[in-house]
Design an enzyme around this catalytic site. Structure first.
Site, PDB file in Angstrom:
ATOM      1  N   GLN A 218      -4.293  -6.861  -4.430  1.00 27.50           N
ATOM      2  CA  GLN A 218      -3.431  -5.746  -3.578  1.00 27.50           C
ATOM      3  C   GLN A 218      -3.492  -4.504  -4.353  1.00 27.50           C
ATOM      4  OE1 GLN A 218      -0.144  -9.178  -2.636  1.00 27.50           O
ATOM      5  NE2 GLN A 218       0.536  -7.183  -2.141  1.00 27.50           N
ATOM      6  N   ARG A 364       7.581 -10.346  -0.340  1.00 29.84           N
ATOM      7  CA  ARG A 364       8.354  -9.339   0.446  1.00 29.84           C
ATOM      8  C   ARG A 364       9.577  -8.893   0.009  1.00 29.84           C
ATOM      9  NH1 ARG A 364       6.844 -10.347   6.961  1.00 29.84           N
ATOM     10  NH2 ARG A 364       5.208  -8.704   6.924  1.00 29.84           N
ATOM     11  N   CYS A 365       9.456  -8.364  -1.407  1.00 33.23           N
ATOM     12  CA  CYS A 365      10.589  -8.273  -2.210  1.00 33.23           C
ATOM     13  C   CYS A 365      11.201  -7.117  -2.424  1.00 33.23           C
ATOM     14  CB  CYS A 365      10.295  -9.036  -3.633  1.00 33.23           C
ATOM     15  SG  CYS A 365       9.242  -7.785  -4.244  1.00 33.23           S
ATOM     16  N   GLU A 734       8.530  -4.903   4.601  1.00 30.38           N
ATOM     17  CA  GLU A 734       9.636  -6.062   4.024  1.00 30.38           C
ATOM     18  C   GLU A 734      10.652  -6.248   4.512  1.00 30.38           C
ATOM     19  OE1 GLU A 734       7.435  -5.822  -0.573  1.00 30.38           O
ATOM     20  OE2 GLU A 734       8.744  -4.264   0.072  1.00 30.38           O
TER      21      GLU A 734
HETATM   22  N1  MCN Z   1       3.995   0.949   9.910  1.00 28.17           N
HETATM   23  C1  MCN Z   1       4.128   2.032  11.121  1.00 28.17           C
HETATM   24  N2  MCN Z   1       5.144   2.876  11.294  1.00 28.17           N
HETATM   25  C2  MCN Z   1       6.202   2.848  10.161  1.00 28.17           C
HETATM   26  C3  MCN Z   1       5.915   2.038   9.106  1.00 28.17           C
HETATM   27  C4  MCN Z   1       4.908   1.261   8.840  1.00 28.17           C
HETATM   28  O1  MCN Z   1       3.429   1.641  11.910  1.00 28.17           O
HETATM   29  N3  MCN Z   1       7.047   3.487  10.196  1.00 28.17           N
HETATM   30  C5  MCN Z   1       2.645   0.183   9.864  1.00 28.17           C
HETATM   31  C6  MCN Z   1       2.003   0.542   8.905  1.00 28.17           C
HETATM   32  O2  MCN Z   1       1.108   1.712   9.062  1.00 28.17           O
HETATM   33  C7  MCN Z   1       1.097  -0.563   8.164  1.00 28.17           C
HETATM   34  C8  MCN Z   1       2.142  -1.832   8.566  1.00 28.17           C
HETATM   35  O3  MCN Z   1       3.147  -1.036   9.475  1.00 28.17           O
HETATM   36  O4  MCN Z   1      -0.065  -0.851   9.216  1.00 28.17           O
HETATM   37  C9  MCN Z   1       3.035  -1.855   7.205  1.00 28.17           C
HETATM   38  O5  MCN Z   1       3.238  -0.526   6.761  1.00 28.17           O
HETATM   39  P1  MCN Z   1       4.175  -0.647   5.199  1.00 28.17           P
HETATM   40  O6  MCN Z   1       5.465  -0.616   5.636  1.00 28.17           O
HETATM   41  O7  MCN Z   1       3.682   0.791   4.647  1.00 28.17           O
HETATM   42  O8  MCN Z   1       3.765  -1.800   4.081  1.00 28.17           O
HETATM   43  P2  MCN Z   1       2.327  -1.961   3.286  1.00 28.17           P
HETATM   44  O9  MCN Z   1       1.325  -1.483   4.359  1.00 28.17           O
HETATM   45  O10 MCN Z   1       2.483  -1.053   2.279  1.00 28.17           O
HETATM   46  O11 MCN Z   1       2.245  -3.424   3.379  1.00 28.17           O
HETATM   47  C10 MCN Z   1       2.886  -4.140   2.184  1.00 28.17           C
HETATM   48  C11 MCN Z   1       3.970  -4.767   3.022  1.00 28.17           C
HETATM   49  C12 MCN Z   1       4.446  -6.078   1.643  1.00 28.17           C
HETATM   50  S1  MCN Z   1       5.206  -5.572   0.433  1.00 28.17           S
HETATM   51  C13 MCN Z   1       4.212  -7.246   2.182  1.00 28.17           C
HETATM   52  S2  MCN Z   1       4.864  -8.314   0.866  1.00 28.17           S
HETATM   53  C14 MCN Z   1       3.716  -7.844   3.294  1.00 28.17           C
HETATM   54  C15 MCN Z   1       3.998  -6.994   4.422  1.00 28.17           C
HETATM   55  O12 MCN Z   1       3.590  -5.673   3.842  1.00 28.17           O
HETATM   56  N4  MCN Z   1       2.590  -8.438   3.179  1.00 28.17           N
HETATM   57  C16 MCN Z   1       1.859  -8.900   4.270  1.00 28.17           C
HETATM   58  N5  MCN Z   1       3.510  -7.212   5.396  1.00 28.17           N
HETATM   59  C17 MCN Z   1       2.317  -8.251   5.731  1.00 28.17           C
HETATM   60  N6  MCN Z   1       1.633  -8.521   6.473  1.00 28.17           N
HETATM   61  C18 MCN Z   1       0.535  -9.305   6.483  1.00 28.17           C
HETATM   62  N7  MCN Z   1       0.018  -9.728   7.918  1.00 28.17           N
HETATM   63  N8  MCN Z   1       0.048  -9.906   5.419  1.00 28.17           N
HETATM   64  C19 MCN Z   1       0.615  -9.515   4.396  1.00 28.17           C
HETATM   65  O13 MCN Z   1       0.168 -10.194   3.353  1.00 28.17           O
HETATM   66 CU1  CUN Z   2       6.999  -8.285  -3.529  1.00 30.59          CU
HETATM   67  S1  CUN Z   2       5.851  -8.621  -2.208  1.00 30.59           S
HETATM   68 MO1  CUN Z   2       4.949  -6.999  -1.508  1.00 30.59          MO
HETATM   69  O1  CUN Z   2       5.731  -5.894  -2.323  1.00 30.59           O
HETATM   70  O2  CUN Z   2       3.670  -7.080  -1.990  1.00 30.59           O
END
Ligand code: MCN
Ligand code: CUN
Length: 780
Positions: A218, A364-365, A734
């Site tokens: 990641q 997802r912490c 998360e």
């Molecule tokens: N997004 C959006 N509008 C927002 C916020 C987010 O459209 N206001 C969209 C983002 O652009 C992205 C998705 O939603 O395509 C998730 O965005 P974000 O909240 O930024 O999270 P990350 O991309 O950093 O993903 C990490 C988060 C974590 S920490 C875990 S744990 C988790 C999760 O995402 N693991 C996943 N969702 C998951 N989903 C899938 N399918 N697989 C995982 O392993």
């Molecule tokens: Cu703690 S699970 Mo997500 O932050 O990759």
């Protein structure tokens, strides 16, 4: 200008799904290199045992076996131990003792994966079993066997003590309180269990010395730097490629021994080495989640929360390897005051070693926000029962108010924005709360048990700022490199790494919003450290808050270049031009304009004198603050008085993650997160017997929900933009897993609360509910 640009707010179908749906994704196990060898890992059957000797001669003699790697061999290369991200050390391959069941003891490298697996049985390890410690309470008893006796000067299993908040002010609040509500609870150990387990292919080229490692990571850039530091390899000779990933959920943040041994083996043997973790290996040895024992207290004056006190004891397993970027020992657990205006708070945290797998920060912490959110939302519900105010109403009376933002919490967070009451009201309206409370009373009169559970969570996601958050000194910024080719289509390269979150779509939409180029015309690339700018990776919902900021800023910088080129083409002054999405035109003369495609073409063919050719930029974005997404979840359940089974009747989820880039993807994230939250509340649990044997080492014992068990979710939104984020977005990846377990448990407790039940421990299985029903005389 008729085709609409699909920027922010459009549910663009996921561009990456074309290849996934056709089975054409490329996961690391799809990669086969010429001359590739296969590695398997021998794991400890004991939770705690001294290793007297390891005899690998029979395994080495098996035809097809190329090498057996033991801790002794790794030690000869100074690689038997590696540093963890929490400033501890972790065994790569055991030398002195094994400290949890499933710990890596030796590796076999063979021509064929089946030979590698068979050879494991031919390795003779002589163990002397020691007493296993399976709880942190046991670990801290005087005279308990010391698990980390290899560490100099360590004579107990205590890892850390950490405090936040103002103790004196909090004590005062409790002295002056007219009521104190308390809760003891354990957030149980569970596991992210992604569809794809971990693994890698390490290919160290003997001629060039270049190590190319395809791995389930990641955070490929941070992993490259750590590889360089730990193995002493020159960083330009390391290329980490994180290909398509079949789910991470935090499980793929840490560096695991398998990666290190496979890379060392490839270096020593001179051939590529592949390691594919099996499901049991994944469940028993890799980053688990939670395992916090919490005692929380709320001080109340009338219906106002005036203070909060928390004592937390965490079970960190055999190595303290929390993969989180803060200097706080328990991550961001001190967000525990949640959505409430709590004037004084004090939290005390201690961590202990046990004979269990290391980890804790996964699934997802948001770095322990999950545990914090659970505790406060359970406590607030109990406070409502004690004060005699409806749980929704008690929340409302204690929320941080919109005019209080930016709000500094008693433990030191500065919340960026929130409208908690709005989200609560919407959830209450959607679920029909007032009617439901009436129905509940009527049902009770007929002997039926309905329960309504709420959770009004606040999260904190999006680390940096870099000056406050870092990993091994690497500041938590993130980056975007955007290059538009002459025909007006281009490539966006990012330092983060999607594991299924849809980055190839959403980040292209940010470019679409800012430059007016359709998302299909932007290819998003992530995961290859030789080909993408440096970034800290995807976890803790930081990609949108941080990399998303970088994409917006770099796009805006390029828009300024576009303005200069357009001015040149239109023979106008740059300040006389106006931007509408996808086009610059002369103010007052809308038909005199140039599209972004024409402008980009000119960047390669017809630039003004003195301007650099090309149309590309890179931006490293260091956010000024975290973002604080929030929401209210409402769950309705019915409890069966004859069996203790509970059935989910309704789930209404109102999420506020600021501006939504892609509403469909956001809803997908929330649906997945609610499913996981429900699973944690209802069924997912990794336990251990008194000898430290892991119960839950396979998917027959570790229950993850299928579509059949998963309730139906009703989603709704409010939008409170983040004031400091370039596009007003907050993270969402998360939220639902952070917020929903308390709502599910609150609902079941609520069904029994009139009889005095105040707690049910997760997972809330029917036998626990049955016991509670019997205890209060409600069983039938
Ligand atoms: N997004 C959006 N509008 C927002 C916020 C987010 O459209 N206001 C969209 C983002 O652009 C992205 C998705 O939603 O395509 C998730 O965005 P974000 O909240 O930024 O999270 P990350 O991309 O950093 O993903 C990490 C988060 C974590 S920490 C875990 S744990 C988790 C999760 O995402 N693991 C996943 N969702 C998951 N989903 C899938 N399918 N697989 C995982 O392993
Ligand atoms: Cu703690 S699970 Mo997500 O932050 O990759």
């Amino acid at each position: 200008m008729s085709t609409e640009i699909r920027g922010l707010g459009h549910s663009v179908k996921r561009l990456e799904d074309e290849r996934f749906l056709r089975g054409k994704g490329q996961y690391f196990d799809d990669i086969k290199l010429p001359g590739m060898l296969h590695m398997s890992i021998l794991r400890s059957p004991y939770a705690h045992a001294r290793i007297r000797s390891i005899d690998a001669s029979r395994a080495s003699a098996l035809p097809g076996v190329v090498a057996v790697v033991t801790g002794e061999l790794m030690a000869a290369h100074n690689l038997a131990w590696m540093p963890t991200l929490s400033a501890d050390t972790q065994a790569v391959l055991a030398t002195d003792k094994v400290r949890f069941q499933g710990q890596e003891v030796a590796c076999v490298v063979a021509e064929d994966p089946y030979v590698a697996a068979d050879a494991l049985e031919l390795i003779d390890v002589d163990y002397e079993p020691l007493q296993a410690i399976t709880t942190p309470q046991q670990a801290l008893e005087p005279g308990a066997p010391v698990i980390r006796d290899e560490k100099e000067g360590v004579d107990s299993n205590h890892i850390y003590h950490w405090e936040a908040g103002d103790k004196a002010a909090t004590d005062r609040a409790f002295e002056e309180a007219d009521r104190v509500v308390s809760l003891d609870t354990h957030y149980p150990r569970c596991h992210p269990a992604p569809l794809e387990c971990c693994g890698c292919i390490a290919d160290v080229n003997p001629a060039t010395g270049k190590a190319t490692v395809w791995m389930t990571s990641q955070a490929p850039h941070a992993h490259r730097t750590l590889f360089a530091i730990v193995a002493g390899l020159p960083e330009q000779k390391i290329r980490i490629i994180s290909p398509d990933i079949g789910g991470g959920f935090g499980n793929k943040v840490p560096i695991y021994p398998g990666y290190v041994v496979a890379t060392a083996a490839s270096l020593l043997i001179g051939r590529p080495v592949k390691w594919v973790e099996d499901r049991t290996g994944n469940l028993i040895s890799t980053g688990f989640a939670r395992d916090f024992h919490m005692h929380g207290e709320l001080a109340l004056k009338g219906d106002r929360i005036t203070g909060m006190r928390v004592k937390m004891l965490s079970d960190n397993g055999a190595f303290f390897s929390d993969a989180q970027p803060s200097k706080f020992k328990a991550g961001l657990f001190h967000i525990v005051t949640g959505s409430y205006d709590v004037p004084a708070a004090h939290i005390e945290c201690d961590g202990a070693y046990t004979n269990k797998a290391p980890g804790g920060v996964a699934y997802r912490c948001s770095f322990r926000v999950t545990e914090a959110s659970y505790l406060i939302e359970r406590l607030v519900q109990n406070a409502a029962y004690e004060v005699g105010v409806d749980p929704a109403e008690l929340r409302r009376r204690n929320f941080i108010q919109p005019d209080q933002f930016p709000y500094e919490s008693a433990t030191g967070f500065v919340y960026d924005s929130g409208e908690y009451e709005k989200a609560l009201d919407l959830a209450l309206e959607k679920v029909g709360y007032a009617d439901l409370r009436r129905e509940q009373a009527e049902a009770r009169a007929q002997g039926r048990l309905l329960g309504i559970g709420l959770a009004s969570f606040t999260e904190v996601v999006g680390a940096g700022p870099g000056k406050q958050y870092d990993i091994a000194g690497l500041r938590m910024f993130d980056s975007a490199e955007l290059r538009i080719h002459p025909t007006g289509k281009g490539v966006l390269k990012l330092g983060v790494r999607s594991q299924g979150q849809g980055h190839e779509t959403t980040f292209a939409q940010i470019v679409a919003e800012e430059l007016g180029i359709q998302p299909e015309d932007i290819e998003v690339q992530e995961g290859d450290t030789d080909n993408t700018p440096y970034g800290l990776g995807t976890y803790a919902s930081r990609s949108t808050p941080v990399a998303g900021g970088a994409v917006a800023v770099v796009s805006r910088q390029l828009r300024e270049k576009a303005r200069a080129i357009a001015a040149h083409l239109l023979e106008a002054a740059p300040e006389d031009l106006e931007w509408e999405r996808g086009r610059f035109f002369v103010k007052g003369a809308p038909d005199q304009g140039k599209t972004i495609q024409e402008i980009v073409f000119a960047a390669y063919t017809n630039i003004p004198d003195g301007m650099e050719a090309g149309f590309e930029g890179v931006h490293y974005y260091d956010p000024p603050n975290m973002t604080f997404p929030f929401g209210t979840y409402a769950v309705v359940v019915e409890v069966d008085r004859g069996t203790g089974q509970w059935k989910v009747l309704r789930v209404v989820a109102v999420d506020d993650c600021g501006v939504r880039i892609n509403p469909m993807i956001v809803e997908g994230q929330i649906t997945g997160g609610l499913t996981e939250g429900y699973a944690i509340a209802a069924m997912e649990l990794i336990t251990f017997d008194e000898d430290g044997n892991c119960i839950g080492s396979n998917l027959m014992d570790y229950l993850i929900p299928t579509a059949w068990e998963t309730p139906r979710f009703e989603l709704a939104e409010t939008v409170t933009p983040s004031p400091h984020h370039p596009i007003g977005a907050k993270g969402v990846g998360e939220s639902a897993t952070v917020g929903s377990p308390a709502a599910f448990v609150n609902a079941v407790v609520d069904a029994l609360a009139h009889a005095g039940v105040r707690n049910l421990e997760m997972p809330v299985t029917s036998d626990k509910v049955w016991a509670a029903l019997n205890e209060v005389g409600l069983a039938e």
